[in-house]
Design a protein around this motif. Structure first.
Motif, short mmCIF file in Angstrom:
data_model
loop_
_atom_site.label_atom_id
_atom_site.label_comp_id
_atom_site.label_asym_id
_atom_site.label_seq_id
_atom_site.Cartn_x
_atom_site.Cartn_y
_atom_site.Cartn_z
N SER A 1 119.46 -10.00 56.96
CA SER A 1 120.53 -10.97 56.85
C SER A 1 121.66 -10.13 57.80
N ALA B 1 128.82 -11.22 53.45
CA ALA B 1 128.42 -11.53 52.16
C ALA B 1 129.29 -10.83 51.03
N SER C 1 127.13 -16.08 49.60
CA SER C 1 126.01 -14.97 49.14
C SER C 1 126.45 -13.90 48.34
N GLU D 1 123.48 -17.84 46.67
CA GLU D 1 122.62 -17.19 47.04
C GLU D 1 122.52 -15.57 46.66
N LEU E 1 121.18 -11.90 47.21
CA LEU E 1 120.27 -10.87 47.83
C LEU E 1 120.18 -9.73 47.06
#
Ligand code: ZN
Ligand code: ZN
Ligand code: FE
Length: 761
Positions: free
Chosen positions: A500, A504, A708, A735, A737
């Motif tokens: 990515s 974030a 995220s 989201e 990660l």
């Protein structure tokens, strides 16, 4: 020409793990099946194929190529284009072309394959009971390579000349051992020998002698694939505690090897996912929920609900375990925290006072490589230590680095990384860089990686901490350097792990890292990407009385938090703690705290776990890294109740800055006073802390619009905390990660350093 069908010729370029895994013979066979002509060869980037024939056969060939790969091969990219026709005499495997600036991929070491295993125990096979049996699908790779290309003269097999039978296999493209570089047999290959402390022991059967010694409860140092193991019968309490005493490893759990899944099933609650990890060709140590009552000696693992088990991965392991043992301790052959021994003489010297017997062999180990450790979680496998079986599999970036970079990693659980193009090669676990032997292992590894990957770094990345030996090493090199803040590296690491490039919310929780402001960070909510970050929220800084002594003595952290809440009024402190440490020692430390003598401030989340662990009387002094936090988690697992005392902390205002945990600490102390069970308090603390962070993450989302959340840092090895947080964040539609290819601890830091340096190149 009797062939009137129109022919086409393609050039196919394949990158990935395609060398040393039987890829070229596989292509050769496939070309034959489709009546195609041309050639295949290794090149610095992978494998290139020129292939010619009927177009529909070419299409079928390519499809099968991708779908029926040899078990250990991995294709990263596969491109083809049409080229002019040529006249070939069939299909050939041509000699490797070798040019400069190569980044060929060497395969990791691979566990003995089923075909070899069958031959190993077949009395009619010429390799019956040969401890070094292997083929193109299995055997040593990374640990025996000295240089590129991956060919026998550049491995530690160069000492052994192939006998006629082995050479025939090696040269026959239809044979399973075609170009298997470590190919060998009883007649021509490496062999075993046994020594005790006074020298060589005469025996025709080193394995039988070793098994006998183990049955008698003796300690054996056994040379393996990536280094020595210290081995004892795991069901023999006397032998295990003697090993602990001699190795001076008092409380840290010991890893075990069992002959097969059935044996492990007797000791553990084995889930399907665990079985899959155990059987993987990487053969890592898998942490598995243990059964209450087992034959395993009590001192293998204390106060822990998990056993660390692996399955045999070399022929020698199979020969020793099968029909003889249900479980053997297989712990690193080293003295306390030093790197694992690889050399016969080195081992006989260093392990002299630990082992009764040495089982040696004469195939040199060129790279030390520990066993890897993994564990299942509700969100998939977690890598805890990345070494044998994984290294040197690369991690792919989503963008090329402009110039090759070397990253030096952190201080604890160190790994280093080399990046070129889109690939990052993370080294095997090197360990804690606090002793000279570990530091020479570090330098050795950098050298080895540079040589075997043929990457010459032009930029060097390291931590911001001026006292880390890895930082000092980086600053000594005649290269431009880039220093990366520890928690920024964690954030960039988990982003890179997920390919990515977006911004974030980074929830980075660990023990210690040097902050941009010179204080010690470790409970951080960052907003950013690889290029840059800002510190959005953090745990309210607390004193670490005595500095690093507070890491080894969690009771100091407990006092620091208690002092904040109750000042020096000891009557308000948990009485178990007062009794255990004694009023005199406590008062001394309170003075240190109130006068701020050698008491640096920290926002560390790890230290907070330590403090609570000591308050609850679970762990006052840590015997190994993170012990207090691990035992706190184990206690929390014991509670059937999953409640959070405080409902979510509400923040209507912009939340930026320090987060107070006073209420959490207060709850711990008051619950103790009410004589609530320690397990229950521990469990509630986990959930309440997670909820505190969740509310901070939500505030960050409102303010930034970023959805995220990236999780990194050693604290996420706490399964209870991690799984709860992961689930709740998902419920809140974030989201999330998380690390997939790398450990969440500092073992993954080097990747983040690469990403940050590359983004600022
Ligand atoms: Zn094999
Ligand atoms: Zn042979
Ligand atoms: Fe860290």
């Amino acid at each position: 020409m009797n062939d009137i069908r129109p022919s086409t010729r393609w050039r196919i370029e394949i990158n990935g793990i395609v060398q040393g895994v039987g890829f070229r013979p596989f292509v050769f066979r496939l070309a034959g099946e489709h009546s195609l002509v041309g050639k295949v060869e290794n090149n610095p980037e992978g494998v290139s194929i020129e292939i010619q024939g009927a177009p529909e056969q070419l299409v079928a060939f390519l499809k099968q190529l991708k779908e029926e790969l040899p078990p250990q091969a991995m294709i990263d990219s596969c491109e083809y284009h049409e080229i002019p026709l040529q006249s070939d005499n069939g299909f050939i495997i041509s000699k490797s072309s070798h040019t400069q600036n190569a980044t060929t991929l060497i395969s990791p070491d691979i566990a003995t394959c089923p075909d070899c295993l069958k031959e190993l125990f077949d009395p009619k096979d010429r390799r019956y009971k040969y401890p070094f049996i292997n083929c193109t699908n299995c055997g040593p790779r990374y640990t025996i390579v000295e240089n590129l290309p991956y060919d026998r003269p550049f491995t530690s097999m160069k000492e052994f000349d192939l006998c006629t039978a082995c050479r025939q296999e090696y040269e026959d493209p239809s044979d399973r051992r075609f170009h298997a570089q470590p190919n060998a047999c009883h007649k021509c290959g490496p062999s075993l020998s046994v020594c005790d402390n006074s020298g060589r022991v005469q025996t025709d059967d080193p394995i039988a002698l070793t098994v006998e010694a183990l049955v008698q409860g003796r300690i054996v140092a056994m040379r393996g694939l990536g280094g020595f193991h210290l081995v004892v019968d795991a069901t023999n309490e006397q032998a295990v505690s003697e090993l602990r005493r001699r190795k001076r490893r008092f409380e840290k759990p010991l890893a075990m090897m069992a002959p097969d899944l059935d044996a492990i099933h007797d000791f553990c609650h084995l889930a399907k996912e665990d079985e899959k990890l155990l059987l993987d060709f990487k053969r890592p140590i898998v942490l598995i929920r243990r059964r209450e009552k087992t034959q395993i000696a009590p001192s293998v693992v204390y106060d822990n609900h998990y056993f660390g088990f692996m399955l045999p991965y070399t022929p020698l392991h199979h020969l020793i375990l099968r029909d003889n043992f249900k479980a053997l301790i297989m712990t690193s052959g080293n003295v306390s925290e030093e790197p694992i021994c690889i050399d016969n003489r080195e081992a006989m010297e260093h392990l002299r006072d630990i082992a009764d017997l040495f089982l040696l062999h004469n195939r040199e180990i060129l790279q030390r490589c520990d066993d890897s450790i993994v564990r299942n979680s509700s969100s998939g496998p977690q890598i805890i230590r990345r070494a044998r079986g994984y290294v040197p599999f690369p991690i792919y970036l989503n963008k090329k680095v402009k110039a090759p970079i070397l990253a030096c990693g952190g201080e604890l659980k160190n790994t280093v990384a080399l990046a070129a193009g889109k690939r990052v090669f993370l080294s095997q676990h090197i360990g804690d860089l606090d002793n000279p032997t570990a530091m020479s292992f570090f330098e050795e590894t950098v050298k080895h990686l540079k040589k075997t990957l043929e990457i010459e770094p032009e930029l060097i990345a390291c931590d911001l901490h001026p006292e880390y030996l890895s930082t000092k090493y980086a600053l000594r090199q005649p290269l431009p350097f880039y220093q990366v803040q520890h928690h920024h590296a964690h954030l960039a690491s988990v982003l890179a792990d997920n390919k990515s490039g977006d911004r974030a919310i980074g929830l980075i929780l660990d023990g210690t890292g040097y902050g941009s402001d010179g204080t010690i960070w470790g409970g951080e909510l960052l907003i950013g990407n690889a290029r840059e970050f800002e510190r959005y929220a953090w745990l309210e800084p607390t004193k670490m009385p005595g500095g690093t002594a507070a890491i080894k003595q969690p009771w100091r952290m407990a006092l620091s938090y208690l002092h904040k809440l109750y000042s020096s009024d000891i009557s308000q402190y948990p009485q178990n703690l007062v009794r255990e440490i004694g009023t005199e020692k406590i008062e001394q430390l309170l003075l240190v705290i109130s006068k701020s003598i050698n008491s640096p401030l920290t926002s560390s989340c790890g230290r907070l776990f330590d403090a609570v662990s000591a308050m609850l009387g679970i762990c006052y002094e840590a015997n190994y890294e993170a012990q207090a936090a691990i035992l706190l988690e184990m206690a929390a697992h014991g509670s059937s109740e999953l409640t959070s005392h405080h409902q979510e902390y509400r923040h209507n205002h912009k939340l930026v800055g320090a987060l107070s945990v006073d209420k959490l600490i207060e709850d711990v102390v008051q619950s103790l006073n009410r004589a609530e069970s320690v397990d229950k308090i521990a469990s509630r603390f986990h959930l309440s802390l997670a909820n505190l962070w969740i509310s901070a993450v939500k505030a960050a989302r409102v303010e930034t619009g970023i959805n995220s959340v990236a999780l990194s840092g050693g604290v996420f090895q706490n399964l209870l905390f991690f799984e709860y947080l992961f689930r709740r964040l998902n419920e809140e539609d974030f989201e999330v990660l998380i690390h997939r290819q790398l450990p969440t601890n500092d073992g993954g830091l080097a990747l983040g350093q690469i990403a940050v340096a590359a983004a600022n190149q």
